[in-house]
Write a protein that holds these residues in place. Structure first.
Motif, PDB file in Angstrom:
ATOM      1  N   LEU A 163      45.770  38.911  40.926  1.00  0.00           N
ATOM      2  CA  LEU A 163      46.192  39.428  42.226  1.00  0.00           C
ATOM      3  C   LEU A 163      45.844  40.900  42.377  1.00  0.00           C
ATOM      4  CD1 LEU A 163      47.753  38.818  44.872  1.00  0.00           C
ATOM      5  CD2 LEU A 163      49.832  39.536  43.692  1.00  0.00           C
ATOM      6  N   ILE A 164      45.972  41.664  41.300  1.00  0.00           N
ATOM      7  CA  ILE A 164      45.675  43.099  41.345  1.00  0.00           C
ATOM      8  C   ILE A 164      44.173  43.347  41.370  1.00  0.00           C
ATOM      9  CG2 ILE A 164      45.884  45.267  40.067  1.00  0.00           C
ATOM     10  CD1 ILE A 164      48.558  44.212  38.971  1.00  0.00           C
ATOM     11  N   ILE A 165      43.441  42.664  40.515  1.00  0.00           N
ATOM     12  CA  ILE A 165      42.003  42.922  40.367  1.00  0.00           C
ATOM     13  C   ILE A 165      41.234  42.531  41.621  1.00  0.00           C
ATOM     14  CG2 ILE A 165      39.939  42.262  39.060  1.00  0.00           C
ATOM     15  CD1 ILE A 165      41.774  42.035  36.599  1.00  0.00           C
ATOM     16  N   THR A 166      41.654  41.470  42.293  1.00  0.00           N
ATOM     17  CA  THR A 166      40.937  41.030  43.491  1.00  0.00           C
ATOM     18  C   THR A 166      41.041  42.035  44.633  1.00  0.00           C
ATOM     19  OG1 THR A 166      42.893  39.718  44.089  1.00  0.00           O
ATOM     20  CG2 THR A 166      41.070  38.568  43.016  1.00  0.00           C
ATOM     21  N   ARG A 167      41.940  42.998  44.527  1.00  0.00           N
ATOM     22  CA  ARG A 167      42.024  44.048  45.562  1.00  0.00           C
ATOM     23  C   ARG A 167      40.867  45.038  45.439  1.00  0.00           C
ATOM     24  NH1 ARG A 167      44.471  41.481  48.902  1.00  0.00           N
ATOM     25  NH2 ARG A 167      43.926  39.827  47.460  1.00  0.00           N
ATOM     26  N   GLY A 168      40.192  45.052  44.309  1.00  0.00           N
ATOM     27  CA  GLY A 168      39.154  46.053  44.057  1.00  0.00           C
ATOM     28  C   GLY A 168      37.843  45.740  44.751  1.00  0.00           C
ATOM     29  N   ARG A 169      36.892  46.644  44.601  1.00  0.00           N
ATOM     30  CA  ARG A 169      35.570  46.527  45.238  1.00  0.00           C
ATOM     31  C   ARG A 169      34.621  45.795  44.293  1.00  0.00           C
ATOM     32  NH1 ARG A 169      30.724  50.330  45.450  1.00  0.00           N
ATOM     33  NH2 ARG A 169      29.820  50.151  47.523  1.00  0.00           N
ATOM     34  N   HIS A 170      34.783  44.508  44.229  1.00  0.00           N
ATOM     35  CA  HIS A 170      33.934  43.669  43.384  1.00  0.00           C
ATOM     36  C   HIS A 170      33.165  42.730  44.294  1.00  0.00           C
ATOM     37  CE1 HIS A 170      36.148  45.353  40.098  1.00  0.00           C
ATOM     38  NE2 HIS A 170      37.282  44.787  40.473  1.00  0.00           N
ATOM     39  N   TYR A 171      31.844  42.850  44.297  1.00  0.00           N
ATOM     40  CA  TYR A 171      31.018  42.067  45.200  1.00  0.00           C
ATOM     41  C   TYR A 171      30.871  40.613  44.750  1.00  0.00           C
ATOM     42  CZ  TYR A 171      29.608  46.539  47.226  1.00  0.00           C
ATOM     43  OH  TYR A 171      29.601  47.762  47.834  1.00  0.00           O
ATOM     44  N   SER A 172      31.052  40.352  43.489  1.00  0.00           N
ATOM     45  CA  SER A 172      30.825  39.013  42.953  1.00  0.00           C
ATOM     46  C   SER A 172      32.100  38.476  42.335  1.00  0.00           C
ATOM     47  CB  SER A 172      29.714  39.045  41.899  1.00  0.00           C
ATOM     48  OG  SER A 172      29.674  37.855  41.159  1.00  0.00           O
ATOM     49  N   GLN A 173      32.303  37.175  42.470  1.00  0.00           N
ATOM     50  CA  GLN A 173      33.446  36.548  41.811  1.00  0.00           C
ATOM     51  C   GLN A 173      33.294  36.621  40.306  1.00  0.00           C
ATOM     52  OE1 GLN A 173      36.143  35.524  43.375  1.00  0.00           O
ATOM     53  NE2 GLN A 173      37.106  34.953  41.434  1.00  0.00           N
ATOM     54  N   GLY A 174      32.064  36.656  39.823  1.00  0.00           N
ATOM     55  CA  GLY A 174      31.836  36.823  38.396  1.00  0.00           C
ATOM     56  C   GLY A 174      32.366  38.159  37.891  1.00  0.00           C
ATOM     57  N   GLU A 175      32.219  39.217  38.703  1.00  0.00           N
ATOM     58  CA  GLU A 175      32.776  40.526  38.322  1.00  0.00           C
ATOM     59  C   GLU A 175      34.288  40.457  38.211  1.00  0.00           C
ATOM     60  OE1 GLU A 175      31.409  43.965  40.509  1.00  0.00           O
ATOM     61  OE2 GLU A 175      29.663  42.860  41.197  1.00  0.00           O
ATOM     62  N   VAL A 176      34.929  39.755  39.130  1.00  0.00           N
ATOM     63  CA  VAL A 176      36.385  39.601  39.076  1.00  0.00           C
ATOM     64  C   VAL A 176      36.801  38.906  37.786  1.00  0.00           C
ATOM     65  CG1 VAL A 176      38.379  38.511  40.184  1.00  0.00           C
ATOM     66  CG2 VAL A 176      36.613  39.576  41.587  1.00  0.00           C
ATOM     67  N   GLU A 177      36.111  37.804  37.448  1.00  0.00           N
ATOM     68  CA  GLU A 177      36.446  37.078  36.225  1.00  0.00           C
ATOM     69  C   GLU A 177      36.185  37.946  34.995  1.00  0.00           C
ATOM     70  OE1 GLU A 177      37.754  33.846  36.316  1.00  0.00           O
ATOM     71  OE2 GLU A 177      37.848  34.348  38.436  1.00  0.00           O
ATOM     72  N   ASP A 178      35.148  38.758  35.045  1.00  0.00           N
ATOM     73  CA  ASP A 178      34.816  39.628  33.916  1.00  0.00           C
ATOM     74  C   ASP A 178      35.904  40.680  33.705  1.00  0.00           C
ATOM     75  OD1 ASP A 178      33.064  40.226  31.832  1.00  0.00           O
ATOM     76  OD2 ASP A 178      32.089  41.818  32.971  1.00  0.00           O
ATOM     77  N   ARG A 179      36.325  41.336  34.786  1.00  0.00           N
ATOM     78  CA  ARG A 179      37.403  42.332  34.674  1.00  0.00           C
ATOM     79  C   ARG A 179      38.712  41.671  34.249  1.00  0.00           C
ATOM     80  NH1 ARG A 179      33.106  44.056  36.293  1.00  0.00           N
ATOM     81  NH2 ARG A 179      32.704  46.066  37.280  1.00  0.00           N
ATOM     82  N   LEU A 180      38.949  40.504  34.783  1.00  0.00           N
ATOM     83  CA  LEU A 180      40.186  39.800  34.454  1.00  0.00           C
ATOM     84  C   LEU A 180      40.228  39.453  32.970  1.00  0.00           C
ATOM     85  CD1 LEU A 180      42.807  38.522  35.378  1.00  0.00           C
ATOM     86  CD2 LEU A 180      41.527  36.502  36.079  1.00  0.00           C
ATOM     87  N   ARG A 181      39.079  39.040  32.411  1.00  0.00           N
ATOM     88  CA  ARG A 181      39.043  38.752  30.975  1.00  0.00           C
ATOM     89  C   ARG A 181      39.343  39.996  30.160  1.00  0.00           C
ATOM     90  NH1 ARG A 181      33.815  38.907  29.624  1.00  0.00           N
ATOM     91  NH2 ARG A 181      34.365  41.090  29.277  1.00  0.00           N
ATOM     92  N   ASN A 182      38.793  41.139  30.571  1.00  0.00           N
ATOM     93  CA  ASN A 182      39.024  42.382  29.823  1.00  0.00           C
ATOM     94  C   ASN A 182      40.503  42.756  29.800  1.00  0.00           C
ATOM     95  OD1 ASN A 182      36.282  42.627  29.331  1.00  0.00           O
ATOM     96  ND2 ASN A 182      35.922  43.964  31.088  1.00  0.00           N
ATOM     97  N   TYR A 183      41.148  42.717  30.968  1.00  0.00           N
ATOM     98  CA  TYR A 183      42.559  43.096  31.032  1.00  0.00           C
ATOM     99  C   TYR A 183      43.445  42.056  30.363  1.00  0.00           C
ATOM    100  CZ  TYR A 183      41.663  47.059  34.112  1.00  0.00           C
ATOM    101  OH  TYR A 183      41.234  48.257  34.633  1.00  0.00           O
ATOM    102  N   TYR A 184      43.082  40.799  30.494  1.00  0.00           N
ATOM    103  CA  TYR A 184      43.877  39.756  29.853  1.00  0.00           C
ATOM    104  C   TYR A 184      43.764  39.854  28.328  1.00  0.00           C
ATOM    105  CZ  TYR A 184      45.989  35.145  29.253  1.00  0.00           C
ATOM    106  OH  TYR A 184      46.814  34.107  28.902  1.00  0.00           O
ATOM    107  N   PHE A 185      42.576  40.156  27.843  1.00  0.00           N
ATOM    108  CA  PHE A 185      42.410  40.347  26.399  1.00  0.00           C
ATOM    109  C   PHE A 185      43.204  41.566  25.925  1.00  0.00           C
ATOM    110  CE2 PHE A 185      39.794  42.483  23.043  1.00  0.00           C
ATOM    111  CZ  PHE A 185      40.142  41.635  22.000  1.00  0.00           C
ATOM    112  N   LEU A 186      43.165  42.643  26.703  1.00  0.00           N
ATOM    113  CA  LEU A 186      43.944  43.833  26.347  1.00  0.00           C
ATOM    114  C   LEU A 186      45.432  43.505  26.299  1.00  0.00           C
ATOM    115  CD1 LEU A 186      43.761  46.907  25.809  1.00  0.00           C
ATOM    116  CD2 LEU A 186      44.071  47.261  28.267  1.00  0.00           C
ATOM    117  N   PHE A 187      45.885  42.718  27.257  1.00  0.00           N
ATOM    118  CA  PHE A 187      47.294  42.303  27.267  1.00  0.00           C
ATOM    119  C   PHE A 187      47.631  41.480  26.027  1.00  0.00           C
ATOM    120  CE2 PHE A 187      49.796  38.462  28.195  1.00  0.00           C
ATOM    121  CZ  PHE A 187      51.053  39.031  28.296  1.00  0.00           C
TER     122      PHE A 187
END
Length: 847
Positions: free
Chosen positions: A534-558
């Protein structure tokens, strides 16, 4: 036992839910209405699971990696290769550590201490570093094994990145739509015009530009297209309901029970849309008229938005000339208007205006229905975006749209697009930036209008929000991880109610302390991932792949913080809390025992993932639960084939790469850190990655379908996470050697930092750019000796990047699920409202 349970559950559910377990096979049968990302029929393996028990096992093993790369996606093959390679890595580490360190640790003296001594160990801990005394000779063997572990890991990381680069280079040279297109972002305002952008690009790449699409956001047009789909669904639903009534009536009538023929359902327009109407309206007719009306409105407005663009689209779709199409739509424009709903006319003697039951002309009634349809749409002003505007003002706003500063350029050849992506066009790095266009189905079109100045701000706010969540998770994680030490918790005064539990059988206590914390952590992890999305999708990501990539990074950090660091620190202290409080001077000695002792928890963590997380993913009971919740919990109860397909394509129908990258990466972190401390964890990690590989391969090939391919770019972040895990291991071992009174070994272990940095830089410099941008030589190798017409862009590839609002509505066809021979008996015309190729369609009436 859990693994066997989920396999039995899979065998029970497989024949009951074929729409789920044969999802890709069903999608293949939808062709040509449904195609894959490259416009082809959905691929399925040649060997499919049958009704025989466990037939899915040989079917999964029979799928080749080359077929997955060629027919499914590069994302899939890179992910599966990551799991398989990590499995082989832990096979090598298991042999290396178990042969050398298990005998060394077993000879440690701590197992012979008195049971009241804090350093006393028993059970599995005898085979870990907890059984080694401070300064013991076994630590030298540990360091020597560490050297072998580092060499093995570096070799595997190099090999994996090299193989990924090979696949990425081949993929970027393939003949597919995304390799002909580039995304131009942050176009300066003074040239933010499609004609100007075209002239600039044509001058830079002479006669290589096939199309330029400057994106304008048209919300109202998208909403009208949504309304059209909803009208089509409602019409088919009412047809199916009436057909079932007729079937019941015919059965009862055949038995001699004479009853009145069922009537079609009617809709009360007055109550639903507050539109004046003298009587209720036949609902099938009502939704048909809305479908026809919206089809023509959308098509007419699309032509007004871009006539040249629509000329290309509709010529290829309907196979007729542009002049005929414009003539037809001009006629429709003069007879159909939201401001003049009475303008929907039909020939009085038209066959469509003859009541099928009575044989009488019903043109007057039909005109009234058409009038009410148009007026009801006009009343939906808030949804459509009219407000208080008249139709002309509304249409002008649609034609203009909300201007963005992004465009998609489609090139005639692949090498021209590749050159454009690797070229700095503008005199400022943050202006007129060109990147490889994502798959058309992955572009988040509504984000193309976000200005560049919000990019960094959005990234910072996203990081702060996600990191705050991770920090707030600390007390929850500490409380959950404390459940693995019930004896210590029971000594706390306000937790004394736990004392009766300690009298339970030991195997039950071990099960509670080993499994309950993992169950709770995984439950909360699912909720956290949804919050991150929900938080990451607010950002300026042109591709859904970018969203999934950022989400993996934050989820792994968590997961690193919540499942590893918090547990490691809290478990080491809480396990000996009473001793530390009474004798703080013994803190270091206690850490020397308690830190390796945490391997028990982490081995349970790995086993939980191996025998519960991935087996339940294989059984897909959660996906079935979601389906049943949609049916009965939300009361959706889909009936028609179209509604069922919409439910089939729910969230669980696609493979969640962000989640199934983050979970193995966390297990890899835990296992690599403890690989030399508790060698048995390497065997458990081997089992984990083996089960994960098989499960994910089965789901990707048979039960899941992802509509876009990110080109395997997830692996860039995965490699970074692997390097971070390796550095955490080295820090951990430096601290552990220091705690065990071996400063020389600690200093030598610190040298591995340098080797890790050098190895990372070497691998990145050699493969990163090539895997991200490809090479021109690879493209020309794919061409062959000459560039012929087959190597140039096709009309289908050009149309792929047309903005969604300007893409023509798909030709409607019946998906009510009613057999055609039975529909005639029920007096239903399944093609009603769907004959869009008819010259009379813009002003046809239906009864």
């Amino acid at each position: 036992s859990f693994l066997i349970f989920f396999i039995i559950l899979l065998e029970i559910l497989r024949p009951l839910f074929p729409r789920q377990y044969k999802y890709r096979e069903r999608l293949r049968n939808y062709y040509p209405e449904f195609k894959d990302m490259n416009g082809r029929q959905i691929w399925i393996p040649s060997q499919l699971p049958t009704k025989r028990p466990l037939s899915w096992i040989p079917a999964t093993f029979a799928v080749k990696e080359s077929d997955i790369a060629k027919h499914i996606s590069l994302d899939a093959v890179v992910f599966l290769r990551f799991l398989r390679s990590t499995m082989y890595l832990y096979l090598a580490l298991s042999i290396l550590t178990c042969v050398t360190l298990l005998p060394a640790y077993a000879t440690g003296p701590n197992k012979a201490l008195d049971a009241s001594d804090p350093k006393y160990v028993s059970g599995v801990l005898i085979l870990t570093m907890s059984n080694v005394e401070r300064g013991g000779p076994q630590l030298v063997a540990t360091f020597l094994v560490e050297i072998g572990v580092m060499i093995t890991v570096y070799g595997f990381y190099y090999s994996d990145y090299k193989r990924y680069t090979f696949y990425a280079r081949k993929s970027l040279a393939m003949r597919k739509a995304s390799n002909f297109a580039v995304l131009i972002a942050d176009i300066p305002l003074r040239i933010n015009n499609d004609e100007i952008v075209y002239r600039i690009m044509d001058r830079l790449f002479h006669k290589q530009i096939a199309a330029i699409y400057l994106y304008n956001h048209r919300k109202s047009l998208d909403r009208m297209k949504f309304l059209w789909v909803r009208s089509l669904e409602r019409k088919e639903r009412r047809e199916l309901e009436f057909h079932r009534k007729m079937v019941k009536f015919n059965k009862k009538n055949a038995n001699g029970n004479e009853k009145k023929s069922p009537k079609r359902s009617e809709i009360d327009v007055d109550k639903k849309w507050c539109v004046s109407s003298n009587e209720k309206v036949d609902e099938i007719l009502w939704w048909t008229q809305r479908q026809v009306f919206l089809w023509n409105q959308v098509k007419r407005l699309q032509f007004k938005c871009d006539r040249n663009l629509q000329q290309l689209l509709f010529q290829s779709e309907l196979k007729q000339s542009y002049a005929d199409e414009m003539k037809r739509l001009s006629k429709a424009e003069s007879t159909i208007s939201l401001d003049k709903p009475n303008g929907i006319d039909a020939a009085p003697n038209s066959a469509a205006n003859v009541d099928r039951e009575s044989g009488t002309n019903s043109g007057t009634k039909d005109e009234e229905v058409g009038n009410v349809v148009a007026r009801s749409l006009r009343e939906e002003s808030k949804f459509l975006g009219f407000g208080d505007k008249n139709m002309d003002e509304f249409e002008n706003e649609i034609v203009k749209g909300d201007m963005s500063r992004c465009a998609v350029a489609v090139f005639k050849t692949r090498h021209a697009a590749a050159l454009a992506c690797q070229t700095q066009i503008w005199d400022k790095a943050d202006r007129f930036t060109i990147i490889h266009a994502p798959d058309a189905s992955a572009i988040r079109w509504w984000k193309l209008g976000v200005a560049h100045r919000y990019k960094n701000v959005g990234s910072v706010l996203t990081f702060m929000a996600c990191f705050t969540i991770i920090l707030l998770w600390s007390p929850i994680s500490l409380g959950i991880s404390a459940l693995s030490n019930l004896t210590t918790l029971a000594q706390v005064e306000w937790l004394s109610w736990l004392e009766p539990i300690l009298s339970w059988p030991q195997w039950i206590l071990d099960l509670i302390q080993g499994m309950v914390p993992m169950l709770l952590l995984n439950l909360f992890s699912v909720l956290i991932s949804l919050l991150f999305r929900l938080i990451i999708t607010r950002g300026r990501h042109y591709s859904q792949g970018e969203v999934e990539d950022r989400l993996r990074n934050y989820y792994f950090l968590f997961l690193v913080f919540g499942h590893f660091l918090y547990v490691l620190v809290s478990g080491s202290i809480l396990s000996q809390l009473d001793v530390i409080l009474s004798d703080f001077a013994s803190f270091v000695n206690i850490l020397a025992t308690s830190i390796p002792a945490q391997s028990i928890y982490f081995m349970n963590y790995v086993l939980y993932g191996a025998f519960i997380t991935f087996p339940q993913l294989l059984s897909q009971w959660i996906r079935i639960f979601q389906r049943l919740w949609i049916y009965y919990g939300l009361g959706v109860n889909p009936q028609t084939e179209r509604e069922l397909r919409r439910v089939d394509a729910g969230m669980s129908s696609f493979f969640l790469y962000f989640k199934f990258y983050a979970l193995p990466l966390t297990v890899n972190l835990v296992s690599i850190v403890y690989s030399s401390v508790a060698p048995l964890i390497n065997i458990f990690a081997l089992v984990y990655f083996g089960i994960a590989y098989f499960t994910c391969k089965h789901n990707i090939c048979f039960t899941n379908y992802n509509v876009f391919d990110y080109g395997g770019r997830y692996y860039h972040g995965v490699f970074s996470s692997l390097v971070v895990s390796l550095i955490i291991k080295q820090v951990f071992m430096v601290i552990l050697f220091s705690v065990f009174a071996r400063p020389v070994l600690s200093a030598l272990e610190a040298l591995f930092f340098i080797s890790s940095v050098v190895c990372t830089i070497y691998i990145s410099k050699k493969f990163f750019r090539l895997s991200r941008s490809g090479s021109i030589v690879s493209i020309f190798d794919a061409y062959g000796e000459v560039i012929n017409e087959d190597d140039e862009v096709t009309a289908e590839f050009i149309q792929a990047y047309v903005p969604p609002s300007l893409k023509p509505l798909p030709k409607p066809y019946d998906l009510s699920g009613i057999p055609r021979e039975n529909a005639k008996i029920s007096g239903l015309d399944l093609d009603i409202g769907n004959d869009v190729d008819s010259p009379d369609y813009p002003h046809r009436k239906y009864v």
